[in-house]
Write an enzyme that holds these catalytic residues in place. Sequence first.
Site, PDB file in Angstrom:
ATOM      1  N   VAL A 193       0.846  -1.199   0.000  1.00  0.00           N
ATOM      2  CA  VAL A 193       0.000   0.000   0.000  1.00  0.00           C
ATOM      3  C   VAL A 193       0.880   1.247   0.000  1.00  0.00           C
ATOM      4  O   VAL A 193       1.712   1.420   0.877  1.00  0.00           O
ATOM      5  CB  VAL A 193      -0.925   0.017   1.235  1.00  0.00           C
ATOM      6  N   ARG A 201      -2.631  12.922   2.263  1.00  0.00           N
ATOM      7  CA  ARG A 201      -3.687  13.665   2.947  1.00  0.00           C
ATOM      8  C   ARG A 201      -4.778  14.153   2.001  1.00  0.00           C
ATOM      9  O   ARG A 201      -5.378  15.205   2.202  1.00  0.00           O
ATOM     10  CB  ARG A 201      -3.098  14.815   3.756  1.00  0.00           C
ATOM     11  N   GLY A 203      -6.942  11.511   1.110  1.00  0.00           N
ATOM     12  CA  GLY A 203      -7.854  10.391   1.270  1.00  0.00           C
ATOM     13  C   GLY A 203      -7.625   9.257   0.296  1.00  0.00           C
ATOM     14  O   GLY A 203      -8.452   8.352   0.195  1.00  0.00           O
ATOM     15  N   ASN A 232       3.624   2.531  13.821  1.00  0.00           N
ATOM     16  CA  ASN A 232       3.191   3.361  12.694  1.00  0.00           C
ATOM     17  C   ASN A 232       1.759   3.843  12.964  1.00  0.00           C
ATOM     18  O   ASN A 232       0.786   3.247  12.512  1.00  0.00           O
ATOM     19  CB  ASN A 232       3.263   2.566  11.387  1.00  0.00           C
ATOM     20  N   TYR A 239      -6.155   2.368   8.795  1.00  0.00           N
ATOM     21  CA  TYR A 239      -6.829   1.081   8.735  1.00  0.00           C
ATOM     22  C   TYR A 239      -8.017   1.037   9.683  1.00  0.00           C
ATOM     23  O   TYR A 239      -9.084   0.495   9.346  1.00  0.00           O
ATOM     24  CB  TYR A 239      -5.849  -0.049   9.070  1.00  0.00           C
TER      25      TYR A 239
END
Length: 276
Positions: A193, A201, A203, A232, A239
């Site tokens: 990912v 930032r 989205g 992290n 998530y």
Amino acid sequence: MTVLTSPPPLLLSPPYYPTTTSSSSSPYFHLSFHATSRRRPITAVASSSHVCNPTKLDKSALKLAEAVSEDELWAAARLRIRTFNDFSPSVVGVEDYKKYLAEREFEALKERIAGKRTGFGRVTCINASLPLSHVLSISDDLCTTCMFSENGEDRVVVGTLDLNQCIHLPDEITGMKPQGIGGDFARAYLSNVCVAKELHRNGLGYMLIAKSKLVAEDWGISDLYAHVAVDNESAKNLYMKSGFVYESDEPTWKARFLDRPRRMLLWIAIPNNLDL
């Protein structure tokens, strides 16, 4: 001056191979590149920095879809190498080295998608892309590095991830759901990912994960997992905003043995109306 005369050899066993100095530019994901003979998927590790004054993008032109061409897979592979590593421009041969890393990830990605990697079921690369004209004013390097053509239109991959249908990812924590029969076809993991640093930032990470959940549901997946480094916070927050919850974490000794930050495993149930 450091000189890269040829690509380093692949290690046949852990620890991870340090391809370059680690990047500190990503507020979401700083991902480690596995350099073993198996070319495993890349999974999230810690990053603590942040981006000031992020560029706002025109989401009306954004496309979230599975990659359907090698041209697009190549653009996604190059975005991963660009995002996962911090390359010094003063290093002699750095462009050749970037190309080598991208080619390695590109070939591994093609093999996983084609079903040629043992232990994997279905694998797909899901990308976020924008028309080239929308990215030209943001970053020339991003356009040059991550551009591909689709139906006569030049587009740029600005975010990417892999959805892997499998029981477990190599050297990662194994999910516990579903129990019993079904783990080989109803369980999946996210990996690789990343979002272009210029567009953090906006989205994009959230939208990529949302798209992956729709694809997983279409596959008949009931349980979706993601690995993230325990420290992290940005990735964990993303998530959890997407509905994931904590399931387990790996022992400290394993993280030390693999020479990496310790992972935790997050889980989400996928709505599933398909007949399995």
